[in-house]
Each structure stands twice: as structure tokens, then as C-alpha cells.
Scaffold this motif. Sequence first.
Motif, PDB file in Angstrom:
ATOM      1  N   ALA A  95       0.837  -1.209   0.000  1.00  0.00           N
ATOM      2  CA  ALA A  95       0.000   0.000   0.000  1.00  0.00           C
ATOM      3  C   ALA A  95       0.870   1.256   0.000  1.00  0.00           C
ATOM      4  N   ILE A  96       1.968   1.223   0.760  1.00  0.00           N
ATOM      5  CA  ILE A  96       2.884   2.370   0.776  1.00  0.00           C
ATOM      6  C   ILE A  96       3.489   2.582  -0.600  1.00  0.00           C
ATOM      7  N   MET A  97       3.846   1.488  -1.271  1.00  0.00           N
ATOM      8  CA  MET A  97       4.431   1.601  -2.615  1.00  0.00           C
ATOM      9  C   MET A  97       3.419   2.191  -3.607  1.00  0.00           C
ATOM     10  N   ILE A 132      -0.630  -1.199 -11.699  1.00  0.00           N
ATOM     11  CA  ILE A 132       0.675  -1.801 -12.013  1.00  0.00           C
ATOM     12  C   ILE A 132       1.301  -2.449 -10.775  1.00  0.00           C
ATOM     13  N   THR A 133       1.068  -1.883  -9.584  1.00  0.00           N
ATOM     14  CA  THR A 133       1.672  -2.475  -8.378  1.00  0.00           C
ATOM     15  C   THR A 133       0.996  -3.794  -8.026  1.00  0.00           C
ATOM     16  N   VAL A 134      -0.326  -3.803  -8.007  1.00  0.00           N
ATOM     17  CA  VAL A 134      -1.050  -5.021  -7.632  1.00  0.00           C
ATOM     18  C   VAL A 134      -0.813  -6.127  -8.659  1.00  0.00           C
ATOM     19  N   LEU A 135      -0.945  -5.793  -9.945  1.00  0.00           N
ATOM     20  CA  LEU A 135      -0.751  -6.821 -10.970  1.00  0.00           C
ATOM     21  C   LEU A 135       0.709  -7.263 -11.044  1.00  0.00           C
ATOM     22  N   GLY A 136       1.643  -6.313 -10.889  1.00  0.00           N
ATOM     23  CA  GLY A 136       3.062  -6.666 -10.921  1.00  0.00           C
ATOM     24  C   GLY A 136       3.435  -7.613  -9.793  1.00  0.00           C
ATOM     25  N   GLU A 137       2.962  -7.317  -8.582  1.00  0.00           N
ATOM     26  CA  GLU A 137       3.230  -8.205  -7.444  1.00  0.00           C
ATOM     27  C   GLU A 137       2.501  -9.537  -7.618  1.00  0.00           C
ATOM     28  N   GLY A 138       1.290  -9.486  -8.174  1.00  0.00           N
ATOM     29  CA  GLY A 138       0.531 -10.716  -8.398  1.00  0.00           C
ATOM     30  C   GLY A 138       1.256 -11.642  -9.364  1.00  0.00           C
ATOM     31  N   ILE A 139       1.763 -11.090 -10.457  1.00  0.00           N
ATOM     32  CA  ILE A 139       2.499 -11.890 -11.441  1.00  0.00           C
ATOM     33  C   ILE A 139       3.753 -12.493 -10.804  1.00  0.00           C
ATOM     34  N   THR A 140       4.478 -11.680 -10.038  1.00  0.00           N
ATOM     35  CA  THR A 140       5.709 -12.175  -9.387  1.00  0.00           C
ATOM     36  C   THR A 140       5.397 -13.324  -8.427  1.00  0.00           C
ATOM     37  N   ASN A 141       4.368 -13.138  -7.609  1.00  0.00           N
ATOM     38  CA  ASN A 141       4.003 -14.191  -6.650  1.00  0.00           C
ATOM     39  C   ASN A 141       3.507 -15.444  -7.358  1.00  0.00           C
ATOM     40  N   LEU A 142       2.775 -15.260  -8.466  1.00  0.00           N
ATOM     41  CA  LEU A 142       2.262 -16.419  -9.217  1.00  0.00           C
ATOM     42  C   LEU A 142       3.413 -17.220  -9.821  1.00  0.00           C
ATOM     43  N   VAL A 143       4.375 -16.519 -10.406  1.00  0.00           N
ATOM     44  CA  VAL A 143       5.530 -17.201 -11.002  1.00  0.00           C
ATOM     45  C   VAL A 143       6.319 -17.954  -9.934  1.00  0.00           C
ATOM     46  N   ASN A 144       6.501 -17.316  -8.772  1.00  0.00           N
ATOM     47  CA  ASN A 144       7.214 -17.994  -7.680  1.00  0.00           C
ATOM     48  C   ASN A 144       6.443 -19.206  -7.169  1.00  0.00           C
ATOM     49  N   ALA A 145       5.109 -19.073  -7.086  1.00  0.00           N
ATOM     50  CA  ALA A 145       4.289 -20.183  -6.598  1.00  0.00           C
ATOM     51  C   ALA A 145       4.323 -21.365  -7.554  1.00  0.00           C
ATOM     52  N   ALA A 166       2.791   4.824 -13.956  1.00  0.00           N
ATOM     53  CA  ALA A 166       1.463   4.993 -13.362  1.00  0.00           C
ATOM     54  C   ALA A 166       0.619   6.016 -14.125  1.00  0.00           C
ATOM     55  N   PRO A 167       1.129   7.236 -14.388  1.00  0.00           N
ATOM     56  CA  PRO A 167       0.287   8.189 -15.125  1.00  0.00           C
ATOM     57  C   PRO A 167       0.024   7.778 -16.575  1.00  0.00           C
ATOM     58  N   ILE A 168       0.995   7.131 -17.233  1.00  0.00           N
ATOM     59  CA  ILE A 168       0.766   6.722 -18.621  1.00  0.00           C
ATOM     60  C   ILE A 168      -0.305   5.641 -18.690  1.00  0.00           C
ATOM     61  N   ILE A 169      -0.192   4.636 -17.826  1.00  0.00           N
ATOM     62  CA  ILE A 169      -1.170   3.545 -17.836  1.00  0.00           C
ATOM     63  C   ILE A 169      -2.512   4.010 -17.275  1.00  0.00           C
ATOM     64  N   GLY A 170      -2.469   4.836 -16.233  1.00  0.00           N
ATOM     65  CA  GLY A 170      -3.722   5.303 -15.643  1.00  0.00           C
ATOM     66  C   GLY A 170      -4.428   6.335 -16.497  1.00  0.00           C
ATOM     67  N   GLY A 171      -3.689   7.274 -17.043  1.00  0.00           N
ATOM     68  CA  GLY A 171      -4.317   8.316 -17.859  1.00  0.00           C
ATOM     69  C   GLY A 171      -3.525   9.595 -17.781  1.00  0.00           C
ATOM     70  N   LEU A 172      -2.768   9.875 -18.823  1.00  0.00           N
ATOM     71  CA  LEU A 172      -1.890  11.045 -18.858  1.00  0.00           C
ATOM     72  C   LEU A 172      -2.707  12.342 -18.829  1.00  0.00           C
TER      73      LEU A 172
END
Length: 337
Positions: free
Chosen positions: A41-43, A280-293, A261-267
Motif C-alpha cells: 500500500a505504501i508503494m 501496475i503495483t497489484v498486478l506486478g506483485e501478483g504476477i511475481t508471486n504467481l511465477v514464484n508459486a 502509473a500516469p501513462i497507464i492510468g491516464g496522462l
Amino acid sequence: MNTLRELLASLRGRSRLLLALLLLGLLVVPWFLNAYLLTLAIMILYLAYTGQAWNVMMGFCGQLSLGHALFVGLGAYTAAALFVHFQIAPWAGLWAAIAICVLAGAVIGALAFRFGISGVYFALLTIAFAEFTRIGFENFQWVGATGGLFLKVGQREHIDLLGLRGPPLMFYYVILALAVAGFVFSGWLLRSRVGYYWQAIRENEDAAQALGINTFLWKMAAITVSAAMTGVAGVFYAFYYNNLFPDQVFHISSSIEIILAPIIGGLGSLFGPIFGAAVITVLGEGITNLVNALGFDIPGVKQVFYGIVLMIVILFLPEGIWPPLARRLKLGPRSGR
């Protein structure tokens, strides 16, 4: 208060309700998060704030910077060095950090805008300044050079807001306050006279100049305001992580993270950096955790994912994700931004 009142008045009713619920949720939710999710959340809030700062320069004024890590690094190193060597409190060092970042932004802007450097060449110039600064700091022994600059870690259970020493929960509310302040300030800028000048320059600089707008002056204002805002993020970065390495802070990958963040969210939109940072943070962390799992060890998978998302957004949603979503849900400002 007038600024906040005007900003809220420009939003549709359901947007104000959604904004209030979002703010309420952000105030309450950290008490129910574990350490990992609180860090996440801080990130998100950090990227939302830095994205908002970069959005002022590119989204509002149309000046592409790919070296904004320069301002994060200068702000971080200035406040951290003053704290380590002279025991100057971070909130006092903040003003020195802002001054250094504004000066750096003014130098870059003066060199570029005076000689008509724009577009890709301006972006390359910002990268060059960030890289030169990184190399300089790698040989600057007063701030630890390549060995890094370390801040003494305070007792995590005690909250010292003036010294920016405390548990992650304290840093969460600090970066939340910065993100809210950045949102309100950007909203005020966007609806002020300077905001309209910036938008005119972004759409057609020659036409803006023909109308009597001093494009050099207002582009200088854009880069210095953006640099000052980003420098504040640098101070937060230094006292949250407690260690600074030139190869990390000034690296171009840090600049890329800021602009995603601004480009993907809306410039150019106010909600775009916030929405983009969460996506990007939630999906990026989700992908990383999925690959590790799944048992795979793929270094850089998050960066590859960022690249794919960025390519998809540029090809199919050039406005970013938030503006078309806001129109469909009848959210956002009455003007469509």
C-alpha cells in the motif's frame, strides 16, 4: 480550503461520493493489513504521488522527462546527508532538498527550452542529467559513494513524526497525506491560469506563443514545480528505506517506474496516476508471486510485465485506462478530466 472546495465542485456527485469512500477506506484499511500488504500500500501511494508530480510536467505541459529519478535522488540525498552529518531534522532538510531540485530543474529547463530542445531530445537530455549525477554520486565520498549512505534506523515501535522515525504505519499515513496533497495541488494547478497555459503549450506550442503566452517562462514553471514535488518524494524515500545507493536511486528503471502509473492510468488526468499506480503495483506483485508459486525463477518478470501492459495501453487505450472508464461510469470532473 477554497482550492479543495473548487476541486470538489468540479466533480460529479457520484465522483465526490466515490472519492470520499476511497479516502475513508485508505484511512481505515492499514489497520487490517499485514506487513507485506502494508508495504504494498505504501508503494502504491508513493508511485501515485511521484506519478502526480511527473504528470504536472508531461501530462499538463507536454514536456517528456525520462530522468525524473534525478529529482528523487537529489531530494533523498540532500535530506539524508543533512540528517546524517549535521543532525538536521528531515522536515527542515526538506526545504533544502526542494531548493536543490528546483535549481536542478531550472538548469535543465534553461538549457533545453532556451535552445529549443523538445520532444525526444529533451527526454534524452533528462536521462543524461540523471546518469551524469549517478556517476558523480558514485564517486562522492561524503555521501558514501558506491558503498551507499545509511540512516540510523530508529526504534520501529516509537512514532517520531518530526524525525520521520517510526513504524511502517506512520510512513503509510505520511505518504497518504502527500498523495492527497499532491492530488489537490495538481487539481488546483490544472484549473488555474497557469494550468490553462500549460495545456495550450501541450496542445500546440506555436499557437500558444502566437497568442502571447510566454512558453519559455511557463515551461520553466512546469519543470521546477514538478522537480520540487518529486524532491519531496525523495525525502520520504530516504527516511522510509534508510539507505541510498546511487545505482538504485538515480537508475533509469526508477524513472520508468515513476512514469508508468500516469501513462497507464491516464496522462494529464488527476485520477490517472492513482489508478495506474494501483493497477501496475497489484498486478506486478501478483504476477511475481504467481511465477514464484509455480516454481519458476524468472528474474525481471515484473519489468517484462510492465512492458507488456505499457504496450497494450499505448496500442489500445492511448488515453490510459482511467479516462474511458470514467466516461463509461460517468465519473470524473464535469470537463471529462
